[in-house]
Design a protein around this motif. Structure first.
Motif, PDB file in Angstrom:
ATOM      1  N   GLY A  88       0.824  -1.222   0.000  1.00 39.64           N
ATOM      2  CA  GLY A  88       0.000   0.000   0.000  1.00 39.64           C
ATOM      3  C   GLY A  88       0.849   1.259   0.000  1.00 39.64           C
ATOM      4  N   SER A  89       1.914   1.256   0.818  1.00 42.87           N
ATOM      5  CA  SER A  89       2.748   2.463   0.892  1.00 42.87           C
ATOM      6  C   SER A  89       3.473   2.678  -0.441  1.00 42.87           C
ATOM      7  CB  SER A  89       3.735   2.386   2.060  1.00 42.87           C
ATOM      8  OG  SER A  89       4.549   1.236   1.945  1.00 42.87           O
ATOM      9  N   LEU A  90       3.912   1.591  -1.077  1.00 35.71           N
ATOM     10  CA  LEU A  90       4.575   1.730  -2.379  1.00 35.71           C
ATOM     11  C   LEU A  90       3.595   2.214  -3.451  1.00 35.71           C
ATOM     12  CD1 LEU A  90       6.891  -1.436  -2.477  1.00 35.71           C
ATOM     13  CD2 LEU A  90       7.525   0.941  -1.999  1.00 35.71           C
ATOM     14  N   LEU A  91       2.367   1.718  -3.354  1.00 35.79           N
ATOM     15  CA  LEU A  91       1.342   2.151  -4.299  1.00 35.79           C
ATOM     16  C   LEU A  91       1.039   3.645  -4.127  1.00 35.79           C
ATOM     17  CD1 LEU A  91      -0.364   0.724  -6.445  1.00 35.79           C
ATOM     18  CD2 LEU A  91      -2.163   0.438  -4.745  1.00 35.79           C
ATOM     19  N   PHE A  92       0.987   4.089  -2.884  1.00 39.51           N
ATOM     20  CA  PHE A  92       0.753   5.514  -2.617  1.00 39.51           C
ATOM     21  C   PHE A  92       1.929   6.359  -3.095  1.00 39.51           C
ATOM     22  CE2 PHE A  92      -2.864   6.368   0.506  1.00 39.51           C
ATOM     23  CZ  PHE A  92      -3.625   5.310   0.014  1.00 39.51           C
ATOM     24  N   LEU A  93       3.141   5.820  -2.924  1.00 29.39           N
ATOM     25  CA  LEU A  93       4.333   6.555  -3.384  1.00 29.39           C
ATOM     26  C   LEU A  93       4.293   6.700  -4.907  1.00 29.39           C
ATOM     27  CD1 LEU A  93       7.111   7.811  -2.738  1.00 29.39           C
ATOM     28  CD2 LEU A  93       8.105   5.540  -3.034  1.00 29.39           C
ATOM     29  N   LEU A  94       3.980   5.606  -5.577  1.00 26.04           N
ATOM     30  CA  LEU A  94       3.877   5.645  -7.039  1.00 26.04           C
ATOM     31  C   LEU A  94       2.817   6.664  -7.461  1.00 26.04           C
ATOM     32  CD1 LEU A  94       4.682   4.323  -9.782  1.00 26.04           C
ATOM     33  CD2 LEU A  94       2.745   2.778  -9.454  1.00 26.04           C
ATOM     34  N   ASN A  95       1.701   6.650  -6.745  1.00 28.28           N
ATOM     35  CA  ASN A  95       0.599   7.564  -7.091  1.00 28.28           C
ATOM     36  C   ASN A  95       1.029   9.027  -6.965  1.00 28.28           C
ATOM     37  OD1 ASN A  95      -2.170   8.334  -7.598  1.00 28.28           O
ATOM     38  ND2 ASN A  95      -2.282   8.833  -5.419  1.00 28.28           N
ATOM     39  N   VAL A  96       1.716   9.362  -5.884  1.00 28.42           N
ATOM     40  CA  VAL A  96       2.084  10.776  -5.690  1.00 28.42           C
ATOM     41  C   VAL A  96       3.166  11.185  -6.695  1.00 28.42           C
ATOM     42  CG1 VAL A  96       3.919  10.627  -3.925  1.00 28.42           C
ATOM     43  CG2 VAL A  96       2.300  12.531  -3.874  1.00 28.42           C
ATOM     44  N   VAL A  97       4.025  10.250  -7.080  1.00 23.91           N
ATOM     45  CA  VAL A  97       5.044  10.566  -8.099  1.00 23.91           C
ATOM     46  C   VAL A  97       4.360  10.840  -9.437  1.00 23.91           C
ATOM     47  CG1 VAL A  97       6.931   9.581  -9.473  1.00 23.91           C
ATOM     48  CG2 VAL A  97       6.948   9.338  -6.991  1.00 23.91           C
ATOM     49  N   LEU A  98       3.424   9.975  -9.812  1.00 23.73           N
ATOM     50  CA  LEU A  98       2.747  10.141 -11.096  1.00 23.73           C
ATOM     51  C   LEU A  98       1.889  11.404 -11.115  1.00 23.73           C
ATOM     52  CD1 LEU A  98       1.715   6.430 -11.843  1.00 23.73           C
ATOM     53  CD2 LEU A  98       3.697   7.686 -12.689  1.00 23.73           C
ATOM     54  N   LEU A  99       1.209  11.669  -9.995  1.00 23.79           N
ATOM     55  CA  LEU A  99       0.388  12.885  -9.934  1.00 23.79           C
ATOM     56  C   LEU A  99       1.247  14.146  -9.974  1.00 23.79           C
ATOM     57  CD1 LEU A  99      -2.452  12.064  -7.389  1.00 23.79           C
ATOM     58  CD2 LEU A  99      -2.748  12.814  -9.742  1.00 23.79           C
ATOM     59  N   SER A 100       2.430  14.059  -9.356  1.00 16.01           N
ATOM     60  CA  SER A 100       3.346  15.216  -9.405  1.00 16.01           C
ATOM     61  C   SER A 100       3.828  15.431 -10.832  1.00 16.01           C
ATOM     62  CB  SER A 100       4.549  14.990  -8.490  1.00 16.01           C
ATOM     63  OG  SER A 100       4.113  14.823  -7.172  1.00 16.01           O
TER      64      SER A 100
END
Lengths: 288, 249
Positions: free
Chosen positions: B162-174
């Protein structure tokens, strides 16, 4: 065109035909092309069959037909090296430079060659593109307070190289649905001239503003709905939408649609995008 | 004749002219239906006190019980995407068919007559509000970054799927937010002479960095949409007990 020019062109065309004649001996199989034959009054597709030659471009095929099968076939061409932008036409409904498009790209497909449809047809594959030169004349020209030659830094002119690559093939104009489908020629300059205006607007030594022309005048940038067809067809890979049209739209938004910018201009005065210095107080673009 | 390598354009040319429009309508339509369903008919997407679905960040309390807090958040990224230059292209083509594709065959199918076509004039000038949605989206991304840091602390520091998925999400959104065309203009695109203005070199560098992201704006737009969607689905699967958040470290 003078008689001498015509003779030279005819000799060049025959030279091409001779080369094709030699090559055709070694060719394998044939390719069929349907080419529009007609003029402003109308016309229809005529089918031709030519021998396959490896590496042949569509312009080669058209010139082969002109030399061997239809001497009166009209086609505009010049450099045959994708530099002059003369041989623009439509292949299977998409604008292409005939000299840069290989026949083998269409292996297994029909090849249908038409003139550019956003402009009036003169004859066969030749369109009348003079409207573009009228738009060019309506563009506010470069003007500077300084005397050329200018001393300019690389960092200030690096964005100006890309628009200068334009070869004026007018394929972006042809594919633009605002011109092609909606016929907004009197009130819309088209992608080629947004590229031109971007170059002028971003030039560090130019002192003119073209935002009013772009929004209210013949520029008509509001008609563009950024669907990127112009970028897709550009033969020199200018990112017309991202690097020319959208930056100009953002500048128009600064000037006409951003209430915060308007308020800042009222309070702090207008600042020059060239120098950052205050150039006017009452919100007029020209600093009056 | 020899075949040669298959380019992207020759690959896409094999599909009918309406294929791109139908794909866009299907994906955006499915995402819209999913969003409406979870906002109005599902509880807040939160699991274990450390994973808050990106659709609910920042966590704004709803003043009305039956009204989802997502309503008070989603309008910012939704407005940002609706007015985004890339999505404008996508929905003008897919939904309005203005035009559906660049080929002459497709352009003949445009529904609007020349008299009725106004492009981005009239009501569409409100798309110029994009820069204000950008400002709001930067704040939302900041909160998502905070939520991502929280995701790395399930009970003390730990790395979970979950934490890796959230990290990926914030990178892509940025990548999507900071590569936007308005950001590019704001960063330095509007300056004509970098050597003439104060901080010109920094503005030029900023413009160049944003331009790198902007060059793949379509990529960021789609992958960030899928990452938000995926993160929300993941949180809801955890909430339903269908899966567990596997701890790696």
């Amino acid at each position: 065109m003078s008689e001498q020019d015509a003779q030279q062109k005819d000799m060049a065309s025959k030279a091409h035909a001779d080369v094709h004649q030699d090559e055709s001996d070694a060719a394998q199989g044939t390719t069929r092309l349907k080419i529009f034959r007609g003029d402003a009054e109308g016309g229809s597709e005529v089918e031709y069959e030519i021998p396959n030659i490896e590496g042949m471009v569509v312009l080669d095929a058209v010139l082969y037909i002109q030399a061997h099968q239809a001497g009166d076939l009209a086609v505009r061409w010049n450099c045959k090296a994708a530099h002059c932008g003369s041989c623009s036409a439509e292949i299977n409904g998409k604008p292409k430079l005939l000299c840069k498009t290989r026949v083998e790209e269409y292996e297994g497909q029909e090849i249908r060659v038409h003139p550019m449809r956003a402009f009036p047809v003169i004859k066969d594959l030749v369109s009348d593109v003079k409207w573009n030169y009228e738009v060019a004349r309506s563009t506010i020209p470069f003007q500077s307070d300084e005397q050329a030659p200018f001393i300019m830094y690389e960092e200030d002119v690096e964005r100006l190289y890309e628009p200068k690559k334009c070869i004026e093939c007018f394929m972006c104009q042809d594919v633009c649905h605002v011109l092609r489908t909606h016929h907004k020629h009197p009130e819309f300059a088209g992608p080629r001239f947004f590229v031109r205006n971007q170059w002028l607007e971003m030039h560090p030594k130019d002192t003119q503003s073209r935002l009013e022309y772009l929004k209210e005048g013949q520029g008509g940038i509001g008609y563009c709905n950024i669907t990127k067809c112009c970028t897709e067809v550009c033969p020199v890979n200018i990112k017309i939408t991202d690097n020319s049209i959208i930056p100009l739209k953002e500048r128009v938004a600064d000037e006409y649609y951003d209430p915060a910018k308007w308020l800042m201009r009222k309070i702090r005065g207008r600042r020059s995008p060239k120098t950052g210095a205050v150039v006017g107080r009452n919100g007029n673009r020209n600093g009056g | 004749m020899s075949g040669g390598t298959l380019s992207w354009s020759s690959f896409t040319a094999r599909f009918p002219w309406w294929a791109g429009s139908v794909t866009t309508v299907a994906i955006l339509g499915a995402f819209t239906i999913y969003s409406i369903f979870i906002v109005f008919f599902q509880p807040v997407g939160e699991y274990g006190g450390y994973l808050l679905s990106p659709m609910y960040s920042p966590p704004v309390p709803s003043p009305i019980d039956w009204l989802s807090p997502a309503i008070f958040v989603l309008w910012i990224p939704l407005g940002f995407r609706l007015t985004c230059y890339y999505y404008r292209k996508a929905y003008y083509r897919a939904f309005l068919w203005d035009p559906p594709n660049c080929s002459s065959k497709a352009q003949q199918r445009e529904p609007r007559s020349p008299e009725n076509y106004s492009g981005e004039r009239n009501l569409w000038v409100f798309n110029n509000v994009h820069r204000y949605f950008l400002y709001g989206s930067i704040i939302v991304v900041a909160f998502l970054l905070y939520e991502t840091i929280r995701a790395f602390f399930p009970d003390g520091f730990g790395i979970t799927i979950g934490s890796l998925l959230f990290l990926l999400n914030v990178v892509l959104l940025s990548g999507y937010t900071f590569g936007c065309h308005s950001m590019r203009h704001l960063a330095g695109g509007r300056v004509d002479c970098y050597s003439c203005v104060r901080g010109g070199n920094l503005r030029r560098k900023s413009f160049q960095w944003v331009s790198v992201l902007n060059g793949r704006h379509m990529f960021w737009a789609w992958v960030s949409l899928f990452s938000v969607w995926g993160a929300d689905v993941y949180v809801r699967l955890l909430m339903a007990g269908v899966i567990t958040d596997l701890r790696l470290v």
